[in-house]
Design a protein around this motif. Structure first.
Motif, PDB file in Angstrom:
ATOM      1  N   LEU A 196      -4.531   0.145   3.104  1.00  0.00           N
ATOM      2  CA  LEU A 196      -5.702  -0.502   2.520  1.00  0.00           C
ATOM      3  C   LEU A 196      -6.339  -1.476   3.496  1.00  0.00           C
ATOM      4  N   MET A 197      -5.486  -2.138   4.271  1.00  0.00           N
ATOM      5  CA  MET A 197      -6.019  -3.096   5.236  1.00  0.00           C
ATOM      6  C   MET A 197      -6.875  -2.391   6.282  1.00  0.00           C
ATOM      7  N   GLY A 198      -6.508  -1.163   6.649  1.00  0.00           N
ATOM      8  CA  GLY A 198      -7.296  -0.422   7.625  1.00  0.00           C
ATOM      9  C   GLY A 198      -7.479  -1.201   8.906  1.00  0.00           C
ATOM     10  N   ALA A 199      -6.412  -1.309   9.690  1.00  0.00           N
ATOM     11  CA  ALA A 199      -6.452  -2.114  10.917  1.00  0.00           C
ATOM     12  C   ALA A 199      -7.684  -1.797  11.751  1.00  0.00           C
ATOM     13  N   GLY A 200      -8.403  -2.845  12.098  1.00  0.00           N
ATOM     14  CA  GLY A 200      -9.582  -2.693  12.930  1.00  0.00           C
ATOM     15  C   GLY A 200     -10.846  -2.391  12.144  1.00  0.00           C
ATOM     16  N   ASP A 201     -10.708  -2.232  10.822  1.00  0.00           N
ATOM     17  CA  ASP A 201     -11.872  -1.931   9.995  1.00  0.00           C
ATOM     18  C   ASP A 201     -12.650  -3.215   9.722  1.00  0.00           C
ATOM     19  N   ALA A 202     -13.937  -3.069   9.601  1.00  0.00           N
ATOM     20  CA  ALA A 202     -14.781  -4.245   9.323  1.00  0.00           C
ATOM     21  C   ALA A 202     -14.667  -4.690   7.879  1.00  0.00           C
ATOM     22  N   ASP A 203     -13.981  -3.882   7.028  1.00  0.00           N
ATOM     23  CA  ASP A 203     -13.903  -4.174   5.605  1.00  0.00           C
ATOM     24  C   ASP A 203     -12.632  -4.916   5.216  1.00  0.00           C
ATOM     25  N   LEU A 204     -12.046  -5.647   6.128  1.00  0.00           N
ATOM     26  CA  LEU A 204     -10.827  -6.369   5.812  1.00  0.00           C
ATOM     27  C   LEU A 204     -11.079  -7.374   4.689  1.00  0.00           C
ATOM     28  N   PRO A 205     -10.125  -7.486   3.735  1.00  0.00           N
ATOM     29  CA  PRO A 205     -10.321  -8.419   2.625  1.00  0.00           C
ATOM     30  C   PRO A 205     -10.070  -9.864   3.050  1.00  0.00           C
ATOM     31  N   ASP A 206     -10.595 -10.776   2.257  1.00  0.00           N
ATOM     32  CA  ASP A 206     -10.293 -12.190   2.440  1.00  0.00           C
ATOM     33  C   ASP A 206      -8.840 -12.403   2.036  1.00  0.00           C
ATOM     34  N   MET A 207      -7.998 -12.756   2.987  1.00  0.00           N
ATOM     35  CA  MET A 207      -6.568 -12.851   2.704  1.00  0.00           C
ATOM     36  C   MET A 207      -6.223 -14.031   1.811  1.00  0.00           C
ATOM     37  N   ASN A 208      -7.169 -14.924   1.575  1.00  0.00           N
ATOM     38  CA  ASN A 208      -6.940 -16.021   0.640  1.00  0.00           C
ATOM     39  C   ASN A 208      -7.509 -15.710  -0.744  1.00  0.00           C
ATOM     40  N   GLY A 209      -8.157 -14.554  -0.878  1.00  0.00           N
ATOM     41  CA  GLY A 209      -8.671 -14.140  -2.171  1.00  0.00           C
ATOM     42  C   GLY A 209      -7.608 -13.413  -2.974  1.00  0.00           C
ATOM     43  N   ASP A 210      -8.006 -12.906  -4.156  1.00  0.00           N
ATOM     44  CA  ASP A 210      -7.045 -12.251  -5.032  1.00  0.00           C
ATOM     45  C   ASP A 210      -6.452 -11.005  -4.387  1.00  0.00           C
ATOM     46  N   LEU A 211      -7.288 -10.148  -3.815  1.00  0.00           N
ATOM     47  CA  LEU A 211      -6.779  -8.942  -3.181  1.00  0.00           C
ATOM     48  C   LEU A 211      -5.870  -9.295  -2.006  1.00  0.00           C
ATOM     49  N   GLY A 212      -6.294 -10.247  -1.193  1.00  0.00           N
ATOM     50  CA  GLY A 212      -5.461 -10.671  -0.070  1.00  0.00           C
ATOM     51  C   GLY A 212      -4.119 -11.200  -0.529  1.00  0.00           C
ATOM     52  N   ARG A 213      -4.100 -11.916  -1.664  1.00  0.00           N
ATOM     53  CA  ARG A 213      -2.831 -12.440  -2.182  1.00  0.00           C
ATOM     54  C   ARG A 213      -1.884 -11.296  -2.555  1.00  0.00           C
ATOM     55  N   HIS A 214      -2.415 -10.277  -3.218  1.00  0.00           N
ATOM     56  CA  HIS A 214      -1.562  -9.144  -3.586  1.00  0.00           C
ATOM     57  C   HIS A 214      -0.995  -8.467  -2.340  1.00  0.00           C
ATOM     58  N   LEU A 215      -1.827  -8.287  -1.326  1.00  0.00           N
ATOM     59  CA  LEU A 215      -1.354  -7.663  -0.094  1.00  0.00           C
ATOM     60  C   LEU A 215      -0.263  -8.501   0.555  1.00  0.00           C
ATOM     61  N   ARG A 216      -0.486  -9.811   0.628  1.00  0.00           N
ATOM     62  CA  ARG A 216       0.511 -10.699   1.233  1.00  0.00           C
ATOM     63  C   ARG A 216       1.821 -10.684   0.457  1.00  0.00           C
ATOM     64  N   ASP A 217       1.714 -10.661  -0.867  1.00  0.00           N
ATOM     65  CA  ASP A 217       2.917 -10.703  -1.698  1.00  0.00           C
ATOM     66  C   ASP A 217       3.758  -9.435  -1.539  1.00  0.00           C
ATOM     67  N   VAL A 218       3.103  -8.288  -1.486  1.00  0.00           N
ATOM     68  CA  VAL A 218       3.856  -7.044  -1.302  1.00  0.00           C
ATOM     69  C   VAL A 218       4.602  -7.072   0.025  1.00  0.00           C
ATOM     70  N   ARG A 219       3.933  -7.494   1.058  1.00  0.00           N
ATOM     71  CA  ARG A 219       4.583  -7.559   2.371  1.00  0.00           C
ATOM     72  C   ARG A 219       5.760  -8.535   2.363  1.00  0.00           C
ATOM     73  N   ALA A 220       5.584  -9.667   1.689  1.00  0.00           N
ATOM     74  CA  ALA A 220       6.652 -10.668   1.657  1.00  0.00           C
ATOM     75  C   ALA A 220       7.883 -10.138   0.936  1.00  0.00           C
ATOM     76  N   VAL A 221       7.685  -9.461  -0.191  1.00  0.00           N
ATOM     77  CA  VAL A 221       8.824  -8.899  -0.916  1.00  0.00           C
ATOM     78  C   VAL A 221       9.530  -7.857  -0.060  1.00  0.00           C
ATOM     79  N   ALA A 222       8.755  -6.995   0.583  1.00  0.00           N
ATOM     80  CA  ALA A 222       9.347  -5.929   1.395  1.00  0.00           C
ATOM     81  C   ALA A 222      10.165  -6.477   2.563  1.00  0.00           C
ATOM     82  N   SER A 223       9.876  -7.697   2.989  1.00  0.00           N
ATOM     83  CA  SER A 223      10.606  -8.281   4.123  1.00  0.00           C
ATOM     84  C   SER A 223      11.896  -8.969   3.699  1.00  0.00           C
ATOM     85  N   HIS A 224      12.176  -9.021   2.405  1.00  0.00           N
ATOM     86  CA  HIS A 224      13.377  -9.705   1.926  1.00  0.00           C
ATOM     87  C   HIS A 224      14.630  -9.027   2.475  1.00  0.00           C
TER      88      HIS A 224
END
Length: 434
Positions: free
Chosen positions: A375-403
C-alpha cells in the motif's frame, strides 16, 4: 444467582465488542498522540470482558476459547490497535495467572474476575532469591505494556542462590547481576561439568508495589504505554509464584479447561497477531476509499468515474495491482490464522502442532506487514500522511510484526526441528496438511 455467576458468559457479547470498537476508534488519535489509551477505552475493554476471558469459571471468568478472543481483538483493532493489544494481553496474562497456586488465584480474583494483569516475562530480568515463605524479587523490566493501567503484574526473573539469613532485608538485585543468564552456557556447572539450565520464576505483584518509568518511544503501537517497571526488593509469597516452565508447557490435563492446559506457544503468537490483522483490514478499507472514491459504502466517486481500465477511472494499473495483491494477502492471512486458532482450540496438542501454529503466526504477521508495504508503494507520490489515521494503521501493523514473539527466524527453527518426527509417523503424515 450472583452477579458474578450471571456474567460468566462463554464468549464475548457482540454489542459489548461493538461498543469497545467505537470507543477505541473515537480515542485512537489521542492515544497515538499522547502514547496512552484513555480511561474510557479501558472501561469499554473491561465491559467487553477481555480481562475475564480466560479466568477460571469458579472465580466468575469464562474459561473462553482462543478463537473468541482472537476475533474480538481483531475487531477492536479496526478502531485502535493499541487498545486491542491491551485487551488481548489482559486475556492472555489471565491465562498464565490461572496456573498460579490457589493462594495466588484467590489474591488476584477473590473479589472480581475483571482484573487487568500486565506482564514482564521475556526477556526475564531482575532476580528471584528463595527466602522463608517465598521469593525475594527485585529488578527492572522493560517494555511492559499497559503497566500503568494494571491491577497486578506478572514478572519473570532468573532464580538466584539463596541469600541466607536476613534475605528479606537484602538489597534489590541489580540487572547487571543476571546479565549473563540468557542461555545454558551461562549457568553454573553441575556435577558432570555441564552447565545447568537456568531456571526462571514468575511472580505476581500488585501494581502498588512497582514504579512505572515512562520509556516507551515507538513509531507504532504508541498507545500501549509499554514502559519500564521497577521493583525494589519485595518478598513475594510462594503461593503467588510459579516456575516459568509451567507457563510455557501449560497446566496438567487434570480437568482444567483447554485454555489452561495448552502450551503457551500453541496460541500465544496467534493472539499477538490479531491486532495486526484488524489494523491491516482497516488500512485496506481506508486505502481503497482513498484510491477508489465510491468503492466503499458511504463515499461518492467523481462524476463519470468507472471501473479500472474503462478509461474513466483515475487509478493507474500499478496502483490497482498493489491494491489487489494487498487485499489477497490480508485475506489469505485471515484464513491462515483463523484455521490455526481453530486448531489451538480443538486440534491435537503435540510439538508439531505448537511449532506449526508458531510458524503461521509469524509468517502471517510478516505477510501483513508486507501487504502494508504494498500500500505504501515505495517511491510513489501517493504516500499517506504517516501521522494520519491511515498512517497510524500502517505503523501499527509494522510494529506488531516486529515483536519478538512473531520473529519468523525463531518460529522457522522450531518448525524445522519438529517436522522430521511428524513426518516419520507414516500413519499420520497425511494429517500434516490437515
Amino acid at each position: 444467582m450472583s452477579d458474578r455467576a450471571i456474567r460468566a458468559e462463554s464468549g464475548f457479547r457482540r454489542d459489548a465488542v461493538a461498543r469497545a470498537v467505537a470507543v477505541a476508534e473515537d480515542g485512537a488519535r489521542a492515544a497515538d498522540a499522547e502514547r496512552c489509551v484513555s480511561a474510557r477505552t479501558l472501561a469499554a475493554l473491561d465491559e467487553a470482558g477481555f480481562a475475564r476471558h480466560f479466568v477460571p469459571r469458579r472465580f466468575g471468568g469464562r474459561e473462553g476459547t482462543f478463537a473468541d478472543v482472537f476475533q474480538a481483538t481483531a475487531e477492536v483493532a479496526r478502531g485502535c490497535a493499541s487498545a486491542a493489544w491491551l485487551g488481548m494481553l489482559w486475556s492472555a496474562h489471565a491465562r498464565f495467572a490461572a496456573l498460579l497456586p490457589e493462594e495466588g488465584r484467590q489474591d488476584l480474583w477473590g473479589a472480581s474476575p475483571d482484573v487487568r494483569i500486565a506482564a514482564g516475562l521475556t526477556p526475564p530480568s531482575g532476580a528471584a532469591v528463595p527466602v522463608d515463605g517465598g521469593w525475594l524479587l527485585g529488578g527492572e523490566w522493560p517494555v511492559v505494556s499497559g503497566a500503568d493501567h494494571a491491577d497486578w503484574l506478572l514478572l519473570c526473573a532468573p532464580e538466584s542462590p539463596a541469600a541466607g539469613p536476613g534475605a528479606p532485608n537484602a538489597p534489590a538485585p541489580s540487572a547487571d547481576a543476571v546479565a549473563g543468564s540468557g542461555g545454558p552456557e551461562d549457568g553454573a556447572a553441575d556435577d558432570g561439568g555441564k552447565p545447568e539450565r537456568p531456571r526462571f520464576r514468575v511472580c505476581a505483584v500488585p501494581r502498588s508495589a512497582v514504579t512505572v518509568v515512562d520509556t516507551w518511544r515507538s513509531s507504532g503501537m504508541r498507545g500501549t504505554a509499554s514502559h519500564t517497571v521497577l521493583l525494589p526488593a519485595t518478598t513475594v509469597p510462594a503461593g503467588r509464584t510459579v516456575p516459568f516452565d509451567v507457563l510455557v508447557a501449560g497446566g496438567p490435563p487434570d480437568g482444567r479447561a483447554r485454555c489452561h492446559t495448552a502450551p503457551a506457544h500453541l496460541a500465544g503468537g496467534l493472539l499477538f497477531s490479531a491486532p495486526a490483522l484488524g489494523a491491516a483490514r482497516r488500512a485496506l478499507a481506508e486505502w481503497s476509499e482513498r484510491l477508489l472514491p465510491g468503492a466503499v459504502p458511504g463515499t461518492a466517486g467523481p462524476a463519470g468515474s468507472g471501473p479500472v481500465g474503462s478509461g474513466a477511472s483515475p487509478v493507474r494499473e500499478g496502483q490497482a495491482a498493489r491494491l489487489a495483491r494487498a487485499w489477497a494477502d490480508v485475506e489469505a492471512v485471515a484464513l491462515l490464522l483463523s484455521e490455526a486458532v481453530r486448531r489451538a482450540d480443538t486440534g491435537e496438542i503435540s510439538p508439531f502442532a505448537v511449532a506449526r501454529n508458531r510458524r503461521d503466526a509469524a509468517v502471517g504477521a510478516e505477510r501483513l506487514a508486507g501487504a502494508m508495504d504494498l500500500l505504501m508503494g515505495a517511491g510513489d507520490a501517493d504516500l499517506p500522511d504517516m501521522n494520519g489515521d491511515l498512517g497510524r494503521h500502517l505503523r501499527d501493523v509494522r510494529a506488531v510484526a516486529s515483536h519478538g514473539a512473531l520473529r519468523v527466524e525463531g518460529a522457522a527453527v522450531a518448525f524445522a526441528d519438529a517436522l522430521p518426527a511428524a513426518m516419520e509417523d507414516r500413519h499420520r503424515r497425511h494429517r500434516l496438511f490437515a
